[in-house]
Write an enzyme that holds these catalytic residues in place. Structure first.
Site, PDB file in Angstrom:
ATOM      1  N   HIS A  77     -31.700   7.147 -11.427  1.00 44.79           N
ATOM      2  CA  HIS A  77     -30.629   6.826 -12.369  1.00 44.79           C
ATOM      3  C   HIS A  77     -29.261   6.910 -11.675  1.00 44.79           C
ATOM      4  O   HIS A  77     -28.482   5.968 -11.694  1.00 44.79           O
ATOM      5  CB  HIS A  77     -30.666   7.754 -13.578  1.00 44.79           C
ATOM      6  N   ASP A 106     -10.750 -19.450  -1.023  1.00 48.62           N
ATOM      7  CA  ASP A 106     -12.009 -18.720  -0.917  1.00 48.62           C
ATOM      8  C   ASP A 106     -11.703 -17.386  -0.261  1.00 48.62           C
ATOM      9  O   ASP A 106     -10.545 -17.054  -0.014  1.00 48.62           O
ATOM     10  CB  ASP A 106     -13.034 -19.506  -0.081  1.00 48.62           C
ATOM     11  N   TRP A 142     -28.932  12.025  -6.463  1.00 48.13           N
ATOM     12  CA  TRP A 142     -28.144  10.986  -5.765  1.00 48.13           C
ATOM     13  C   TRP A 142     -27.361  11.608  -4.624  1.00 48.13           C
ATOM     14  O   TRP A 142     -26.989  10.937  -3.685  1.00 48.13           O
ATOM     15  CB  TRP A 142     -27.216  10.261  -6.749  1.00 48.13           C
ATOM     16  N   SER A 172     -23.698  -3.924   3.393  1.00 49.65           N
ATOM     17  CA  SER A 172     -23.172  -4.857   2.406  1.00 49.65           C
ATOM     18  C   SER A 172     -21.744  -4.490   2.018  1.00 49.65           C
ATOM     19  O   SER A 172     -20.836  -5.325   2.040  1.00 49.65           O
ATOM     20  CB  SER A 172     -24.091  -4.851   1.186  1.00 49.65           C
ATOM     21  N   SER A 173     -21.532  -3.225   1.692  1.00 50.95           N
ATOM     22  CA  SER A 173     -20.198  -2.805   1.260  1.00 50.95           C
ATOM     23  C   SER A 173     -19.186  -2.889   2.387  1.00 50.95           C
ATOM     24  O   SER A 173     -18.031  -3.253   2.168  1.00 50.95           O
ATOM     25  CB  SER A 173     -20.214  -1.353   0.774  1.00 50.95           C
ATOM     26  N   HIS A 256     -16.551  12.000  -2.416  1.00 43.22           N
ATOM     27  CA  HIS A 256     -15.375  12.015  -3.258  1.00 43.22           C
ATOM     28  C   HIS A 256     -14.586  10.702  -3.198  1.00 43.22           C
ATOM     29  O   HIS A 256     -14.283  10.133  -4.243  1.00 43.22           O
ATOM     30  CB  HIS A 256     -14.458  13.222  -3.061  1.00 43.22           C
ATOM     31  N   GLU A 258     -15.774   8.017  -2.770  1.00 45.58           N
ATOM     32  CA  GLU A 258     -16.639   7.120  -3.533  1.00 45.58           C
ATOM     33  C   GLU A 258     -16.286   7.104  -5.023  1.00 45.58           C
ATOM     34  O   GLU A 258     -16.307   6.051  -5.652  1.00 45.58           O
ATOM     35  CB  GLU A 258     -18.101   7.548  -3.343  1.00 45.58           C
ATOM     36  N   TYR A 260     -13.446   7.404  -6.285  1.00 49.28           N
ATOM     37  CA  TYR A 260     -12.262   6.544  -6.426  1.00 49.28           C
ATOM     38  C   TYR A 260     -12.590   5.102  -6.127  1.00 49.28           C
ATOM     39  O   TYR A 260     -11.965   4.185  -6.674  1.00 49.28           O
ATOM     40  CB  TYR A 260     -11.115   7.067  -5.563  1.00 49.28           C
ATOM     41  N   SER A 271      -4.785  -2.343 -15.548  1.00 50.16           N
ATOM     42  CA  SER A 271      -3.378  -2.667 -15.312  1.00 50.16           C
ATOM     43  C   SER A 271      -3.101  -4.156 -15.470  1.00 50.16           C
ATOM     44  O   SER A 271      -1.959  -4.561 -15.628  1.00 50.16           O
ATOM     45  CB  SER A 271      -2.941  -2.227 -13.913  1.00 50.16           C
ATOM     46  N   HIS A 305     -14.174  20.234  -2.949  1.00 50.30           N
ATOM     47  CA  HIS A 305     -14.207  20.789  -4.301  1.00 50.30           C
ATOM     48  C   HIS A 305     -15.606  20.637  -4.917  1.00 50.30           C
ATOM     49  O   HIS A 305     -15.889  21.210  -5.949  1.00 50.30           O
ATOM     50  CB  HIS A 305     -13.104  20.222  -5.206  1.00 50.30           C
ATOM     51  N   HIS A 306     -16.448  19.873  -4.260  1.00 51.82           N
ATOM     52  CA  HIS A 306     -17.847  19.813  -4.686  1.00 51.82           C
ATOM     53  C   HIS A 306     -18.652  20.948  -4.070  1.00 51.82           C
ATOM     54  O   HIS A 306     -19.846  21.061  -4.319  1.00 51.82           O
ATOM     55  CB  HIS A 306     -18.468  18.475  -4.283  1.00 51.82           C
ATOM     56  N   THR A 331      -2.728  10.267 -10.525  1.00 58.23           N
ATOM     57  CA  THR A 331      -3.574   9.741 -11.600  1.00 58.23           C
ATOM     58  C   THR A 331      -2.814   9.797 -12.919  1.00 58.23           C
ATOM     59  O   THR A 331      -2.811   8.836 -13.693  1.00 58.23           O
ATOM     60  CB  THR A 331      -4.875  10.564 -11.690  1.00 58.23           C
ATOM     61  N   LYS A 334      -0.225   7.071 -13.330  1.00 54.69           N
ATOM     62  CA  LYS A 334      -0.764   5.803 -13.820  1.00 54.69           C
ATOM     63  C   LYS A 334      -0.910   5.837 -15.329  1.00 54.69           C
ATOM     64  O   LYS A 334      -0.559   4.886 -16.031  1.00 54.69           O
ATOM     65  CB  LYS A 334      -2.132   5.540 -13.200  1.00 54.69           C
ATOM     66  N   ARG A 453     -27.708  21.607 -14.907  1.00 54.10           N
ATOM     67  CA  ARG A 453     -28.101  20.202 -14.773  1.00 54.10           C
ATOM     68  C   ARG A 453     -29.352  20.116 -13.914  1.00 54.10           C
ATOM     69  O   ARG A 453     -29.770  21.106 -13.320  1.00 54.10           O
ATOM     70  CB  ARG A 453     -26.942  19.391 -14.177  1.00 54.10           C
TER      71      ARG A 453
HETATM   72  C1  HEM Z   1      -8.313  14.322 -12.060  1.00 56.07           C
HETATM   73  C2  HEM Z   1      -8.996  14.141 -10.979  1.00 56.07           C
HETATM   74  C3  HEM Z   1     -10.348  14.782 -10.751  1.00 56.07           C
HETATM   75  C4  HEM Z   1     -10.605  16.046 -10.375  1.00 56.07           C
HETATM   76  C5  HEM Z   1      -9.584  17.130 -10.105  1.00 56.07           C
HETATM   77  C6  HEM Z   1     -12.039  16.179 -10.256  1.00 56.07           C
HETATM   78  C7  HEM Z   1     -12.701  17.331  -9.888  1.00 56.07           C
HETATM   79  C8  HEM Z   1     -14.065  17.459  -9.764  1.00 56.07           C
HETATM   80  C9  HEM Z   1     -14.741  18.624  -9.313  1.00 56.07           C
HETATM   81  C10 HEM Z   1     -14.075  19.906  -8.887  1.00 56.07           C
HETATM   82  C11 HEM Z   1     -16.072  18.373  -9.309  1.00 56.07           C
HETATM   83  C12 HEM Z   1     -17.178  19.298  -8.859  1.00 56.07           C
HETATM   84  C13 HEM Z   1     -17.811  19.989  -9.980  1.00 56.07           C
HETATM   85  C14 HEM Z   1     -18.993  20.760  -9.526  1.00 56.07           C
HETATM   86  O1  HEM Z   1     -19.953  20.156  -9.022  1.00 56.07           O
HETATM   87  O2  HEM Z   1     -18.995  21.982  -9.690  1.00 56.07           O
HETATM   88  C15 HEM Z   1     -16.238  17.030  -9.770  1.00 56.07           C
HETATM   89  C16 HEM Z   1     -17.450  16.408  -9.892  1.00 56.07           C
HETATM   90  C17 HEM Z   1     -17.573  15.049 -10.043  1.00 56.07           C
HETATM   91  N1  HEM Z   1     -16.563  14.160 -10.300  1.00 56.07           N
HETATM   92 FE1  HEM Z   1     -14.613  14.613 -10.577  1.00 56.07          FE
HETATM   93  N2  HEM Z   1     -12.625  15.011 -10.571  1.00 56.07           N
HETATM   94  C18 HEM Z   1     -11.621  14.124 -10.871  1.00 56.07           C
HETATM   95  C19 HEM Z   1     -11.771  12.804 -11.197  1.00 56.07           C
HETATM   96  C20 HEM Z   1     -12.949  12.122 -11.066  1.00 56.07           C
HETATM   97  C21 HEM Z   1     -13.073  10.704 -11.126  1.00 56.07           C
HETATM   98  C22 HEM Z   1     -11.927   9.742 -11.352  1.00 56.07           C
HETATM   99  C23 HEM Z   1     -14.376  10.422 -10.935  1.00 56.07           C
HETATM  100  C24 HEM Z   1     -15.072   9.107 -10.895  1.00 56.07           C
HETATM  101  C25 HEM Z   1     -14.636   8.003 -11.345  1.00 56.07           C
HETATM  102  C26 HEM Z   1     -15.090  11.656 -10.739  1.00 56.07           C
HETATM  103  C27 HEM Z   1     -16.443  11.742 -10.533  1.00 56.07           C
HETATM  104  C28 HEM Z   1     -17.108  12.906 -10.304  1.00 56.07           C
HETATM  105  C29 HEM Z   1     -18.523  12.995 -10.072  1.00 56.07           C
HETATM  106  C30 HEM Z   1     -19.504  11.806  -9.993  1.00 56.07           C
HETATM  107  C31 HEM Z   1     -18.830  14.328  -9.928  1.00 56.07           C
HETATM  108  C32 HEM Z   1     -20.198  14.956  -9.760  1.00 56.07           C
HETATM  109  C33 HEM Z   1     -20.840  14.768  -8.480  1.00 56.07           C
HETATM  110  C34 HEM Z   1     -22.190  15.441  -8.475  1.00 56.07           C
HETATM  111  O3  HEM Z   1     -22.243  16.641  -8.258  1.00 56.07           O
HETATM  112  O4  HEM Z   1     -23.192  14.756  -8.676  1.00 56.07           O
HETATM  113  N3  HEM Z   1     -14.191  12.684 -10.849  1.00 56.07           N
HETATM  114  N4  HEM Z   1     -15.002  16.487 -10.042  1.00 56.07           N
HETATM  115 CU   LIG Z   2     -14.707  14.937  -6.082  1.00 53.42          CU
END
Ligand code: HEM
Ligand SMILES: [Cu+2]
Lengths: 615, 209
Positions: A77, A106, A142, A172-173, A256, A258, A260, A271, A305-306, A331, A334, A453
C-alpha cells in the site's frame, strides 16, 4: 484575441495509429496522459490494499488477513501510493502542462520522456510480480527498515523485487526530472522569464531538483540492501557488524525530500487554481515561489526527525527538531499567501476550487501535527503510533491527493476538450472530505491512546475498537468517493459539455491553445510580457500580456520504438538480477538477453538522434 | 519584427541560449555527485567496523592498509586516469579544429588509459582477494571497498564504452564530428572528466586517509 490556429499549418510528424500510436509516442501530452492513467490505476490498487488493511483493523482480534499477508499488504500500500500513484500523477501533470505553460512545443528530450514512462510501468510490474513469482510481496514497510529486510526476517524474495522495482522507478524519475529541469531552463517562450513562470512550473522545477539530489541516496541504500540479501555482505546486519541506522540515514535523506517531492507539485497546482477561482492574481507571487525553493533546500536538513527514537544524541535531536520547525515557516508563508489570495476575491466555488480549499484546510491540520512531531520529546511519545499515520495522511491525502483531484477537474477540459460534471464533482468532493476525515481524524486519538502502527491486530480490552471502526467506515466512504470520480470521468469523457479553449477564464498559456492542444501545442510563438499573459491581454489591453510571433516552426521528432525497447531491456534485466545469486545459470543468460535488448533499443535511439538531434 | 524582439529577449535570458544536451548532462552529473557522496559516506562510516564475531579475516583498518602496499600501483593508475582527462581535452580540441587525425588519436589514447585503469583495478581486486583474503563478504572493509571502487569502475567502463562508440562512429562516418558539430564528443568528455574527478576523491578517501 484568440488566434485562429487552424489556418496555420505545420508538417505533421509521421503518425502511427491505434495502440502503436501510444507505444511509440514521444508527445509529452500523450505521455502525460499515460502517466496519469497508469498512476490512477495504481492509486486504485493501493486503495484496495488500504481497504484490506482497514477491514482487518475494523474490529479487534480480526483474522481476515494472516499476519504475513497483512505485512505484505501494508508494505505494498505505502510503496504503491508513494512511488506509483502520487509521484507519477505529479509527473503526468508536469509532463502535460509544464511545456504548455511555458509556451514550448514539447519537452527537451521527447524520447527520454517516453522512456521515463515505460520504466514507471515496468517498475510497477516488477514490484507487483512478486505476488506471483516471489513467493510473496515485499513485507518490510515502505521505509524497509533493517534488519526487517534481511533474509532472516523477510524470507520471501519480495524485498528483492522491491529493490529492483524501485531501481527502475528511480531511473524513471531521474530521467524525468532532468527532462523537466532542462525543459524549464531552456524551452521557455521568449519573455517567459523565471519570475514570470506560472507557480506550477516553479514548483515542478524545485521538485525536479529535489529528485535529482535525493534519489541517489536511496539508490545507494537499496543497492547495499540488494548486496546484503544476495551477495553475502552485511552492511545492515548488526550481528555481523553492520549498521541498521546507516539504512535509516540513507533512506530518510531521500525520504524526507520525498515528502516534498510529493507535495510541492500540489502546492503548485493550488497556486494556479486559487487565483483563477478568486478572480485575483496570486498574493505575493515571489513569496510563494521562493518559499518553495526554501522548502526544497531546508528539506535536505531535516531527515533525522524520522529518527528521534534511535538515540542520535541531544545535539543532533535539537538540530533536527529546530530545522524541522524552521521548515514550517516557508510552508506557513504559502498558506497565508493562499488565504490572502482568497481575501476579497470574487470566489467561484467550482469543483477545482472546492478541492483547493479542502486542500488548504486538511493540509493545515497535517502541518500542525507535523510541527508537533518535530518536537523531539513529543515525538518520542507518539512515534510509531497511529498519530504519525494520521499526520502523514493529512499531508499526503488531505494535501497532495486533494490538490491533485482538483487539478484533474481543472485540467480535464484542456486535456479532453470536455467539461467534467460539476454536480457529480461536488458529490465527489463532499463524500471524499467526509470519508477522509472519518478515516484519519480518529487515528490521532488512537495514536495518543498508544495504538502502534504496523500492527496486525489488537485486543478487545484496549479500548481501540470504536475509533478503528469509525476509521474503517470512513475508508469505505473514500472508496465510494473514488467510484463517483470514476463515474464522473467516464460520463464526462463521453458526454461532457464542450470546453472551448479557456473555460475557466484563466491566466496562463496552456489556455491560449485549443482543447485538446494540437500535437505541436501552439501554432505561433508567444512572446510573454507578464506573469498572467491571458488576463493582461484581456483586461489590461491587447499586447500587455503577450504578443505573437507568427514566424514560428516547431519541430517534433517522429514516433519511436527505441524508448520502449530500451526500457524493456532494463525490465528484463531486473529479472536477471533477481536470479543472479540464487540461480546464476538462469540469471546470467537472462541478463545477457536483457543487455542485448537494451543494446538494440539504444542503437536505434542513437541512430534516430543522428537524424534528428533531440534525445 | 517579432524575430528581432525574440533575439533581444534572448540576450537578457541566458537560460534560453544554453545547449540543450549539455544542460541535461550537467544536471545528471549533479545527481551523480550525490550518488558518489552517499557511497563515500557509507565507506567512511563503515570501514572501521570490526564484526563482533571476530572472524579470521578481521584485519583492522591499519592492517588492511598494508594490502595496498605503498600505493604504488593505485598511484600509477590514478595518474593514468588523470592523464586521460588531458588526452580527452586534446581530443576535443582536435575535433574543434577540424583535425580528424588528432581527434581520433587522442580519443584512442583516452580509451587506452581507461582500459589500463580498468585492467589495473581488476589486477588489484584479484591481488587483494587472493593474497589478503579480503572479500566483499568476509569483512566490512572489504564490503565497502569493493562496493565503492566497484561502482566507480563500472562508471569508468561505461565511459570507455561510450568513447569507443564515439571512435567507431567517427571512423565509420569520417565527417560526422567536426568543428561545427562536436557536442557528442564534448558530452562524452564531460562524463569522462567527472569520472576522473571522482577518482581523486575516492583515491584520497580510501587509499590515503
Ligand atoms: C510542517 C512540516 C512538517 C513537519 C515538521 C513534519 C514532521 C514529521 C515528523 C517529525 C515525522 C516523524 C514522525 C515519527 O515517525 O515519529 C513525520 C513523519 C512523516 N511525515 Fe511529516 N512533517 C511535515 C510535513 C509533511 C509533509 C508536507 C508531508 C508529505 C506531503 C509529510 C509526510 C510525512 C510522512 C510520509 C511521514 C511518515 C513516514 C513514515 O514513518 O512512514 N510530512 N513528519
Ligand atoms: Cu520528514
Amino acid at each position: 484575441m484568440a488566434t485562429d490556429v487552424s489556418t496555420l499549418h505545420h508538417a505533421p510528424a509521421k503518425q502511427r495509429r491505434g495502440w502503436l500510436e501510444w507505444i511509440t509516442t514521444v508527445d509529452h501530452k500523450k505521455i502525460g496522459i499515460m502517466y496519469a492513467v497508469t498512476a490512477f490505476l495504481f492509486f486504485v490498487i493501493g486503495g484496495l490494499e488500504a481497504l484490506l488493511i482497514r477491514l482487518q483493523l475494523g474490529s479487534s482480534q480480526n483474522a481476515i488477513l494472516t499476519p504475513e499477508a497483512y505485512n505484505q499488504v501494508f508494505t505494498m500500500h505505502g510503496t504503491t501510493m508513494v512511488f506509483m500513484a502520487i509521484m507519477p500523477v505529479n509527473a503526468g501533470f508536469m509532463n502535460y502542462f509544464v511545456p504548455l505553460m511555458i509556451g514550448a512545443g514539447d519537452m527537451a528530450y521527447p524520447r527520454m520522456n517516453a522512456m521515463s514512462y515505460w520504466l514507471l510501468l515496468f517498475g510497477g510490474i516488477v514490484m507487483y510480480s512478486s505476488f506471483v513469482f516471489g513467493g510473496g510481496a515485499p513485507d518490510a514497510g515502505w521505509f524497509a527498515y533493517a534488519p526487517l529486510t534481511s533474509t532472516t526476517y523477510s524470507v520471501t524474495r519480495g524485498m528483492d523485487y522491491w529493490v529492483l522495482g524501485l531501481q527502475l522507478l528511480g531511473v524513471s524519475s531521474l530521467a524525468g526530472s532532468v527532462n523537466i529541469i532542462v525543459t524549464i531552463i531552456r524551452l521557455r517562450a521568449p519573455g517567459m522569464r523565471f519570475n514570470r513562470m506560472p507557480l506550477f512550473v516553479w514548483m515542478s522545477f524545485v521538485t525536479s531538483f529535489l529528485l535529482i539530489f535525493a534519489l541517489p541516496s536511496i539508490t545507494v541504500g537499496i543497492t547495499l540492501l540488494f548486496f546484503d540479501r544476495n551477495f553475502g555482505t552485511n552492511f545492515f546486519l548488526p550481528a555481523a557488524g553492520g549498521d541498521p541506522l546507516l539504512w535509516q540515514h540513507l533512506f530518510w535523506f531521500f525520504g524526507h525530500p520525498e515528502v516534498y517531492i510529493m507535495i510541492l507539485p500540489a502546492f503548485g497546482v493550488v497556486s494556479e487554481m486559487l487565483p483563477v477561482f478568486s478572480r485575483k492574481p496570486i498574493f505575493g507571487y515571489e513569496f510563494v515561489a521562493y518559499s518553495g525553493v526554501a522548502i526544497g533546500v531546508l528539506g535536505f536538513t531535516v531527515w533525522a526527525h524520522h529518527m528521534f527514537a534511535t538515540n542520535l544524541g541531544v545535539i543532533a535531536d535539537t538540530f533536527f527538531a529546530a530545522a524541522s520547525m524552521l521548515i514550517s515557516v516557508p510552508t506557513g508563508v504559502k498558506i497565508f499567501n493562499w488565504l490572502a489570495t482568497l481575501w476579497r476575491g470574487e470566489l467561484r466555488f467550482k469543483t477545482p476550487m472546492l478541492f483547493s480549499l479542502g486542500f488548504i484546510a486538511m493540509f493545515v491540520i497535517g502541518g500542525i501535527s507535523g510541527v508537533s512531531l518535530a518536537a523531539a520529546p513529543f515525538d518520542l511519545q507518539v512515534t510509531d503510533s497511529y498519530f504519525v499515520v494520521a499526520h502523514f495522511h493529512y499531508v499526503l491525502f488531505g494535501g497532495a491527493v486533494f490538490a491533485l483531484f482538483g487539478a484533474a477537474y481543472y485540467w480535464f477540459p484542456k486535456i479532453t476538450g470536455k467539461m467534467m460534471s460539476e454536480r457529480i464533482g461536488k458529490w465527489h468532493f463532499w463524500i471524499l472530505l467526509l470519508g477522509f476525515n472519518l478515516t484519519f481524524f480518529p487515528q490521532h486519538m488512537l495514536g495518543l491512546q498508544g495504538m502502534p502502527r504496523r500492527v496486525w491486530t489488537y485486543q478487545q480490552n484496549q479500548g481501540w475498537d470504536f475509533y478503528n471502526l469509525l476509521s474503517t467506515i470512513g475508508s469505505f466512504c473514500i472508496a465510494l468517493a473514488t467510484l463517483v470520480f470514476i463515474v464522473n470521468f467516464i460520463i464526462s469523457l463521453r458526454k461532457g459539455a464542450p470546453a472551448g479553449n479557456d473555460p475557466w477564464d484563466a491566466a496562463t498559456l496552456e489556455w491560449a491553445t485549443t482543447s485538446p492542444p494540437p500535437a505541436h501545442n501552439f501554432d505561433v510563438e508567444y512572446i510573454v510580457h507578464s506573469r498572467r499573459p491571458l488576463w493582461d491581454n484581456k483586461y489590461s489591453g491587447e499586447g500587455r500580456g503577450m504578443t505573437i510571433n507568427y514566424d514560428f516552426h516547431p519541430h517534433l521528432p517522429p514516433p519511436s520504438f527505441a524508448p520502449i525497447i530500451f526500457s524493456f531491456g532494463l525490465f528484463v534485466l531486473a529479472y536477471g538480477m533477481l536470479n543472479l545469486a540464487s540461480a546464476p545459470l538462469i540469471g546470467i543468460p537472462i541478463i545477457l538477453v536483457a543487455l542485448a535488448i537494451a543494446f538494440v533499443g539504444m542503437n536505434r535511439w542513437v541512430g534516430e538522434i543522428a537524424q534528428d538531434p533531440v534525445l | 519584427m517579432a524575430q528581432a524582439v525574440v533575439r533581444d529577449i534572448d540576450k537578457n535570458d541566458p537560460g534560453r541560449g544554453l545547449d540543450l544536451r549539455k544542460l541535461g548532462m550537467w544536471t545528471f552529473l549533479g545527481s551523480e555527485v550525490f550518488f558518489f557522496g552517499a557511497l563515500v559516506v557509507t565507506h567512511l562510516s563503515m570501514r572501521g567496523v570490526v564484526a563482533p564475531s571476530a572472524s579470521k579475516a578481521n584485519l583492522d583498518v591499519a592492517g588492511v592498509r598494508n594490502m595496498f602496499g605503498d600505493n604504488v600501483l593505485t598511484s600509477i593508475l590514478a595518474f593514468i586516469l588523470l592523464t586521460s582527462s588531458l588526452t580527452m581535452v586534446l581530443a576535443l580540441d582536435g575535433v574543434k579544429t577540424n583535425n580528424q587525425k588528432r581527434f581520433r588519436f587522442w580519443l584512442g589514447a583516452t580509451i587506452a588509459c581507461g582500459v589500463i585503469f580498468l585492467g589495473g583495478q581488476v589486477y588489484e581486486f584479484y591481488h587483494i582477494v587472493h593474497e589478503y583474503n579480503v572479500t566483499i563478504k568476509n569483512m566490512m572493509f572489504g564490503s565497502t571497498f569493493f562496493f565503492v571502487t566497484g561502482f566507480h569502475g563500472t562508471h569508468v567502463a561505461v565511459g570507455v564504452i561510450w568513447l569507443v562508440s564515439l571512435l567507431v562512429s567517427a571512423i565509420r562516418h569520417p565527417e560526422r564530428y567536426n568543428a561545427g558539430n562536436y557536442m557528442a564528443v564534448e558530452l562524452g568528455g564531460l562524463y569522462w572528466h567527472f569520472v576522473d574527478l571522482v577518482w581523486v576523491l575516492i583515491f584520497t578517501v580510501i587509499y590515503l586517509i
